[in-house]
Write an enzyme that holds these catalytic residues in place. Structure first.
Site, PDB file in Angstrom:
ATOM      1  N   HIS A 294      22.747 -28.661  12.900  1.00  0.00           N
ATOM      2  CA  HIS A 294      23.627 -27.713  13.573  1.00  0.00           C
ATOM      3  C   HIS A 294      24.839 -28.457  14.101  1.00  0.00           C
ATOM      4  O   HIS A 294      24.722 -29.603  14.549  1.00  0.00           O
ATOM      5  CB  HIS A 294      22.905 -27.056  14.765  1.00  0.00           C
ATOM      6  CG  HIS A 294      23.852 -26.345  15.695  1.00  0.00           C
ATOM      7  ND1 HIS A 294      24.292 -25.058  15.462  1.00  0.00           N
ATOM      8  CD2 HIS A 294      24.506 -26.762  16.824  1.00  0.00           C
ATOM      9  CE1 HIS A 294      25.149 -24.706  16.415  1.00  0.00           C
ATOM     10  NE2 HIS A 294      25.290 -25.722  17.253  1.00  0.00           N
TER      11      HIS A 294
ATOM     12  N   LYS B 236      17.967 -30.536  12.993  1.00  0.00           N
ATOM     13  CA  LYS B 236      16.949 -29.487  13.088  1.00  0.00           C
ATOM     14  C   LYS B 236      15.576 -30.057  12.683  1.00  0.00           C
ATOM     15  O   LYS B 236      15.481 -31.170  12.139  1.00  0.00           O
ATOM     16  CB  LYS B 236      17.366 -28.314  12.211  1.00  0.00           C
ATOM     17  CG  LYS B 236      18.662 -27.628  12.685  1.00  0.00           C
ATOM     18  CD  LYS B 236      19.017 -26.468  11.770  1.00  0.00           C
ATOM     19  CE  LYS B 236      20.211 -25.697  12.283  1.00  0.00           C
ATOM     20  NZ  LYS B 236      20.504 -24.506  11.439  1.00  0.00           N
TER      21      LYS B 236
ATOM     22  N   GLU C  60      27.429 -24.518  24.368  1.00  0.00           N
ATOM     23  CA  GLU C  60      26.192 -25.100  23.836  1.00  0.00           C
ATOM     24  C   GLU C  60      25.828 -26.415  24.532  1.00  0.00           C
ATOM     25  O   GLU C  60      24.656 -26.692  24.779  1.00  0.00           O
ATOM     26  CB  GLU C  60      26.330 -25.296  22.322  1.00  0.00           C
ATOM     27  CG  GLU C  60      26.384 -23.975  21.575  1.00  0.00           C
ATOM     28  CD  GLU C  60      26.655 -24.128  20.079  1.00  0.00           C
ATOM     29  OE1 GLU C  60      26.782 -25.277  19.604  1.00  0.00           O
ATOM     30  OE2 GLU C  60      26.726 -23.103  19.385  1.00  0.00           O
TER      31      GLU C  60
ATOM     32  N   TYR D  35      21.314 -18.886  19.898  1.00  0.00           N
ATOM     33  CA  TYR D  35      21.559 -17.995  18.754  1.00  0.00           C
ATOM     34  C   TYR D  35      21.736 -16.542  19.191  1.00  0.00           C
ATOM     35  O   TYR D  35      21.417 -15.619  18.443  1.00  0.00           O
ATOM     36  CB  TYR D  35      20.403 -18.116  17.756  1.00  0.00           C
ATOM     37  CG  TYR D  35      20.418 -19.423  16.983  1.00  0.00           C
ATOM     38  CD1 TYR D  35      21.533 -19.829  16.240  1.00  0.00           C
ATOM     39  CD2 TYR D  35      19.301 -20.269  16.964  1.00  0.00           C
ATOM     40  CE1 TYR D  35      21.547 -21.018  15.528  1.00  0.00           C
ATOM     41  CE2 TYR D  35      19.306 -21.461  16.243  1.00  0.00           C
ATOM     42  CZ  TYR D  35      20.439 -21.834  15.527  1.00  0.00           C
ATOM     43  OH  TYR D  35      20.455 -23.011  14.811  1.00  0.00           O
TER      44      TYR D  35
ATOM     45  N   ASN E 202      18.278 -26.040   6.800  1.00  0.00           N
ATOM     46  CA  ASN E 202      19.580 -26.600   6.431  1.00  0.00           C
ATOM     47  C   ASN E 202      19.963 -27.791   7.305  1.00  0.00           C
ATOM     48  O   ASN E 202      21.122 -28.083   7.534  1.00  0.00           O
ATOM     49  CB  ASN E 202      20.682 -25.521   6.396  1.00  0.00           C
ATOM     50  CG  ASN E 202      20.915 -24.861   7.732  1.00  0.00           C
ATOM     51  OD1 ASN E 202      20.206 -25.128   8.700  1.00  0.00           O
ATOM     52  ND2 ASN E 202      21.908 -24.002   7.810  1.00  0.00           N
TER      53      ASN E 202
HETATM   54  P1  IDP Z   1      25.939 -22.420  11.066  1.00  0.00           P
HETATM   55  O1  IDP Z   1      24.623 -23.085  11.376  1.00  0.00           O
HETATM   56  O2  IDP Z   1      26.569 -22.983   9.836  1.00  0.00           O
HETATM   57  O3  IDP Z   1      26.875 -22.379  12.230  1.00  0.00           O
HETATM   58  P2  IDP Z   1      25.367 -19.608  11.573  1.00  0.00           P
HETATM   59  O4  IDP Z   1      25.942 -18.436  10.835  1.00  0.00           O
HETATM   60  O5  IDP Z   1      25.805 -19.843  12.977  1.00  0.00           O
HETATM   61  O6  IDP Z   1      25.610 -20.891  10.664  1.00  0.00           O
HETATM   62  O7  IDP Z   1      23.792 -19.427  11.523  1.00  0.00           O
HETATM   63  C1  IDP Z   1      22.963 -20.229  12.334  1.00  0.00           C
HETATM   64  C2  IDP Z   1      21.754 -20.625  11.534  1.00  0.00           C
HETATM   65  O8  IDP Z   1      21.023 -19.446  11.189  1.00  0.00           O
HETATM   66  C3  IDP Z   1      22.033 -21.275  10.176  1.00  0.00           C
HETATM   67  O9  IDP Z   1      22.315 -22.660  10.273  1.00  0.00           O
HETATM   68  C4  IDP Z   1      20.752 -21.021   9.444  1.00  0.00           C
HETATM   69  O10 IDP Z   1      19.725 -21.915   9.889  1.00  0.00           O
HETATM   70  C5  IDP Z   1      20.414 -19.613   9.926  1.00  0.00           C
HETATM   71  N1  IDP Z   1      20.948 -18.591   9.014  1.00  0.00           N
HETATM   72  C6  IDP Z   1      22.215 -18.137   8.958  1.00  0.00           C
HETATM   73  N2  IDP Z   1      22.354 -17.191   8.011  1.00  0.00           N
HETATM   74  C7  IDP Z   1      21.139 -17.068   7.467  1.00  0.00           C
HETATM   75  C8  IDP Z   1      20.625 -16.219   6.406  1.00  0.00           C
HETATM   76  O11 IDP Z   1      21.346 -15.424   5.791  1.00  0.00           O
HETATM   77  N3  IDP Z   1      19.303 -16.334   6.117  1.00  0.00           N
HETATM   78  C9  IDP Z   1      18.494 -17.216   6.794  1.00  0.00           C
HETATM   79  N4  IDP Z   1      18.923 -18.016   7.767  1.00  0.00           N
HETATM   80  C10 IDP Z   1      20.232 -17.940   8.113  1.00  0.00           C
HETATM   81 MG    MG Z   2      26.828 -21.351  14.015  1.00  0.00          MG
END
Ligand code: IDP
Ligand code: MG
Length: 189
Positions: free
Chosen positions: A153, A45, A164, A85, A150
């Protein structure tokens, strides 16, 4: 030892020629249970790119024995992010997520190997950086789920990975390649 097994698992495992798109490949081992070769989408990212973490991410996947079959740097179009997303579009953090993912280039990759989807999820760690175990990519490099990003992905299911990969890559951008004489140069884990 582990890298030897990984090398053996990768040997002779290719998508069919002319079908470089996402695939789940049957692999027939000699006498053992049949295994599958999967592909998954991994993307560093914008925060990961800006923090110069691309090389570390690639190194971790290579050392694990996975095979890189596609890679590109791009400024993600909003249309791609919206589809990527789509399941999160009603979440309160969605606008911030799209803005974060648009804040700089990402490096998108397709990695191939046995159980690569499940293994890559273990390698990146928990979505919430605070819960990500040390040793995982997020656990080593990220401290907040959204404020500073974070880092990475990875697709969370085989079906999701296929969707994807189709979204981020043209089929011609993926490369089937065979391990040759230089195969032994994979460094030990
Ligand atoms: P993942 O990336 O571990 O698969 P997902 O639930 O698919 O997690 O969420 C996609 C992305 O959305 C996360 O990597 C993060 O960048 C963002 N995200 C998910 N949950 C939150 C939240 O509660 N607050 C802010 N950003 C979030
Ligand atoms: Mg995800």
């Amino acid at each position: 030892m582990g890298s030897l097994c990984a090398r053996a698992a990768l040997r002779g495992s290719l998508c069919g020629a002319g079908a470089p798109g996402p695939c789940l490949l049957p692999r027939h081992s000699s006498g053992g249970p049949s295994q599958t070769q999967e592909r998954t989408l991994v993307a560093v990212k914008p925060d990961g790119v800006q923090r110069r973490l691309v090389g570390d991410v690639i190194r971790r996947f290579e050392r694990r024995g996975f095979k890189l079959v596609g890679m590109k740097m791009l400024q993600a179009p909003e249309s791609v992010l919206a589809q990527h997303y789509q399941d999160l579009r009603r979440e309160p953090f969605y606008p911030g997520l799209v803005s974060y993912m648009s804040s700089g280039p990402v490096v998108a990759m397709v990695w191939q190997g046995h159980n690569v989807v499940r293994t890559s999820r273990a390698m990146i760690g928990d979505t919430d950086s605070a819960a990500a175990a040390p040793g995982t990519i997020r656990g080593d490099f990220s401290i907040h789920i959204s404020r500073s990003g974070n880092v990475i992905h990875a697709s969370d299911s085989v079906e999701g990975a296929q969707r994807e990969i189709r979204l981020w890559f043209q089929s011609g951008e993926l490369v089937d390649w065979t391990d040759g004489d230089h195969h032994a140069s994979i460094p030990p884990a």
